[in-house]
Design an enzyme around this catalytic site. Structure first.
Site, PDB file in Angstrom:
ATOM      1  CE  LYS A 117     -78.642  71.601 -12.556  1.00 32.96           C
ATOM      2  NZ  LYS A 117     -79.945  72.116 -13.280  1.00 32.96           N
ATOM      3  CB  CYS A 147     -77.559  76.367 -15.217  1.00 24.86           C
ATOM      4  SG  CYS A 147     -79.052  76.870 -14.265  1.00 24.86           S
TER       5      CYS A 147
HETATM    6  N1  LIG Z   1     -83.244  79.692 -13.545  1.00 24.39           N
HETATM    7  C1  LIG Z   1     -83.275  78.208 -14.025  1.00 24.39           C
HETATM    8  O1  LIG Z   1     -83.444  78.003 -15.160  1.00 24.39           O
HETATM    9  C2  LIG Z   1     -82.983  77.122 -13.083  1.00 24.39           C
HETATM   10  C3  LIG Z   1     -82.795  75.893 -13.635  1.00 24.39           C
HETATM   11  C4  LIG Z   1     -82.737  74.693 -12.750  1.00 24.39           C
HETATM   12  C5  LIG Z   1     -82.078  74.984 -11.505  1.00 24.39           C
HETATM   13  N2  LIG Z   1     -82.097  76.238 -10.932  1.00 24.39           N
HETATM   14  C6  LIG Z   1     -81.545  76.390  -9.726  1.00 24.39           C
HETATM   15  O2  LIG Z   1     -82.435  77.243  -9.031  1.00 24.39           O
HETATM   16  C7  LIG Z   1     -81.918  78.187  -8.125  1.00 24.39           C
HETATM   17  C8  LIG Z   1     -82.740  79.552  -8.299  1.00 24.39           C
HETATM   18  O3  LIG Z   1     -83.147  79.874  -9.506  1.00 24.39           O
HETATM   19  P1  LIG Z   1     -84.019  81.047  -9.820  1.00 24.39           P
HETATM   20  O4  LIG Z   1     -83.648  81.197 -11.291  1.00 24.39           O
HETATM   21  O5  LIG Z   1     -85.203  80.688  -9.139  1.00 24.39           O
HETATM   22  O6  LIG Z   1     -83.358  82.291  -9.011  1.00 24.39           O
HETATM   23  P2  LIG Z   1     -83.974  83.599  -8.954  1.00 24.39           P
HETATM   24  O7  LIG Z   1     -82.977  84.647  -8.654  1.00 24.39           O
HETATM   25  O8  LIG Z   1     -85.139  83.950 -10.015  1.00 24.39           O
HETATM   26  O9  LIG Z   1     -85.123  83.674  -7.484  1.00 24.39           O
HETATM   27  C9  LIG Z   1     -84.271  83.454  -6.302  1.00 24.39           C
HETATM   28  C10 LIG Z   1     -85.259  83.810  -5.115  1.00 24.39           C
HETATM   29  O10 LIG Z   1     -84.608  83.759  -3.777  1.00 24.39           O
HETATM   30  C11 LIG Z   1     -84.890  84.810  -3.109  1.00 24.39           C
HETATM   31  N3  LIG Z   1     -83.980  84.818  -1.989  1.00 24.39           N
HETATM   32  C12 LIG Z   1     -82.744  85.076  -1.960  1.00 24.39           C
HETATM   33  N4  LIG Z   1     -81.858  84.976  -0.775  1.00 24.39           N
HETATM   34  C13 LIG Z   1     -83.133  84.453   0.060  1.00 24.39           C
HETATM   35  C14 LIG Z   1     -82.813  84.203   1.384  1.00 24.39           C
HETATM   36  N5  LIG Z   1     -81.967  84.496   2.138  1.00 24.39           N
HETATM   37  N6  LIG Z   1     -84.335  83.717   1.944  1.00 24.39           N
HETATM   38  C15 LIG Z   1     -85.321  83.272   1.078  1.00 24.39           C
HETATM   39  N7  LIG Z   1     -85.336  83.846  -0.143  1.00 24.39           N
HETATM   40  C16 LIG Z   1     -84.076  84.236  -0.794  1.00 24.39           C
HETATM   41  C17 LIG Z   1     -84.815  85.912  -4.193  1.00 24.39           C
HETATM   42  O11 LIG Z   1     -85.594  87.052  -3.363  1.00 24.39           O
HETATM   43  C18 LIG Z   1     -85.647  85.531  -5.329  1.00 24.39           C
HETATM   44  O12 LIG Z   1     -86.876  85.621  -5.146  1.00 24.39           O
HETATM   45  C19 LIG Z   1     -80.570  78.224  -8.975  1.00 24.39           C
HETATM   46  O13 LIG Z   1     -79.446  78.904  -7.914  1.00 24.39           O
HETATM   47  C20 LIG Z   1     -80.265  76.892  -9.335  1.00 24.39           C
HETATM   48  O14 LIG Z   1     -79.578  76.190  -8.399  1.00 24.39           O
HETATM   49  C21 LIG Z   1     -82.414  77.455 -11.749  1.00 24.39           C
END
Ligand SMILES: NC(=O)c1ccc[n+]([C@@H]2O[C@H](COP(=O)([O-])OP(=O)(O)OC[C@H]3O[C@@H](n4cnc5c(N)ncnc54)[C@H](O)[C@@H]3O)[C@@H](O)[C@H]2O)c1
Length: 427
Positions: free
Chosen positions: A208, A262
């Protein structure tokens, strides 16, 4: 197989819906009660994700998808646990592990013998084995023996989730062979894409990060080419597409900046991992600097035409870091607002995805396209779909002298008759 997805955000909810669409029962966990209530009523709280509304509605109706804030119970009932919560980092890559650590502690409380735990949250190299495994082992279960532990990078993007889940090979690397095998079997059952194993969780974490760094460096070199083209009056798009006719050339497009959680952040994970291993990642560091310097470069293009920006009215098009996505984390717009502010300009921002109050919170005046004041210059930062069909005559009537197109949405020719000076990034 019962699957628990922890973190029902932009990535986690589509993953949960995808697994349920394959006929497996899925429990989604989130700390946000509103998210949980919305999912349980069959409504996706994530907007702008094609296909998600229908998939969530369908899965909930079939009884295959439910949500809860009680993560311990959900983990107890599941034999696959997928963790996709955010890892919060500051712009220089200092990592705040508090969310992923606390989720991991909760998983340890409910973890059952024989379960598979997968981290999809992007982690630094070694994060799964050295940081997550010891927390999970507080359950008195041994990773790789009593439960299986895998890192599988999430290489999708919000807004195109289901397309990418189908097309992009899924990489799986476990803390030992048994874990990798369990990971492979899981993803082969829930995804249509190819599933590829690598030799370790570290190799999967590096996969990644290498991808992110490569992209950042590639954008940085495109940005340097663009600056050269701006100086010489060349068209960078023409030259890059001609260059890319060579099968060895894969130059990306230049732009006004790299934003989001990211691309501008994860290179710092690898820079730090490498420094710890005695390797100075000079190129990666320089690329971060070049890409972070693009907002200043764009403001400089306006300054070149108008002279001092003190008291000038400048309209910034787009607050989001990416088109059609409501997300401002490290958005180049924020940097542009600051640069303009520092130069004494009056900054107006338009973004169709944000309310006036939301825009004002970022220190700029909100400007609806219909009620614009007199404007000296426009800087387009976000390629929201509506900006492609702007009325240039109306902009000219508002007094616009120069239009800086940070995403090269337009061509110089389209501005020929408008009376407005056009500057793209490298065009
Ligand atoms: N957004 C992108 O395009 C993308 C692309 C590739 C990888 N990622 C990876 O995915 C991860 C998440 O990204 P996202 O865009 O979905 O984030 P997001 O902010 O949209 O969602 C995160 C969710 O996690 C929940 N959360 C926070 N703390 C928590 C806990 N203690 N227990 C349970 N739920 C909890 C939040 O309430 C939220 O609904 C990123 O950190 C990254 O590593 C994201």
């Amino acid at each position: 197989m019962k699957i628990c997805v922890i973190g029902l955000g932009k990535i986690g909810l589509p993953l949960a819906a995808q697994y349920a669409s394959k006929g497996f029962p899925v429990i989604g966990c989130d700390i946000n009660q509103e998210v949980v209530d919305s999912v349980n009523s069959g409504i996706s709280h994530v907007t702008e994700e094609p296909g998600l509304d229908e998939k969530v509605k369908d899965a909930v109706k079939k009884g295959l998808l439910s949500a809860t804030t009680d993560t311990v119970s959900a983990v107890k009932e599941s034999n696959v646990i997928v963790i996709i919560v955010p890892l919060v980092v500051d712009p220089k890559g200092n990592i705040d592990y508090s969310i992923v650590d606390s989720v991991t502690k909760v998983v340890a409380e409910g973890l059952q013998k024989g379960s598979l735990v997968v981290y999809e949250t992007t982690l630094p190299v070694g994060g799964t084995r050295n940081r997550m495994a010891p927390i999970l082992e507080k359950s008195n279960l041994k990773s790789g023996e009593d439960f299986y532990l895998v890192f599988s990078p999430e290489r999708v993007s919000s807004g195109v989730m289901f397309e990418y889940l189908e097309d992009i090979p899924k990489i799986v690397g476990g803390v030992n062979e048994k874990s990798t095998k369990q990971g492979l079997e899981f993803y082969e059952r829930v995804l249509d894409s190819k599933v590829v194993s690598v030799s370790s969780s570290e190799a999967a974490e590096s996969t990644k990060l290498f991808g992110m760094v490569y992209r950042d460096i590639n954008i940085a070199v495109a940005n340097e080419f663009a600056k050269f083209c701006n100086a010489k009056g060349f068209d960078v798009n023409e030259i890059i597409s001609a260059s890319n006719t060579n099968p060895h050339s894969h130059i990306l497009l230049p732009g006004i900046g790299v934003g989001g959680h990211c691309a501008p952040v994860y290179p710092y994970f690898l820079i730090k991992n490498a420094a710890d291993a005695g390797v100075d990642m000079v190129l990666s560091k320089a690329s971060r600097e070049i890409n972070d310097g693009m907002p200043d470069f764009a403001v400089g293009l306006v300054e070149k035409e108008l002279g001092s920006l003190k008291g000038r009215n400048i309209l910034v098009l787009g607050l989001a870091y990416r088109g059609n996505v409501k997300e401002t984390f490290l958005s180049p717009s924020l940097s542009i607002i600051k640069h303009l502010d520092d130069r004494g300009a009056n900054v107006y921002v338009h973004d169709p995805l944000f309310s006036d109050d939301e825009i004002r919170r970022f220190g700029a005046e909100s400007a609806g396209m219909g009620n614009l004041p007199s404007i000296d210059a426009v800087i387009l930062v976000t390629n929201h779909k509506e900006y492609g069909s702007m009325d240039l005559k109306e902009l000219r009537e508002k007094g616009v002298q120069i239009f800086v197109d940070g995403r090269n949405v337009f061509s110089k020719n389209e501005f020929k008759e408008s009376g407005i000076i056009y500057r793209g990034i490298g065009t």
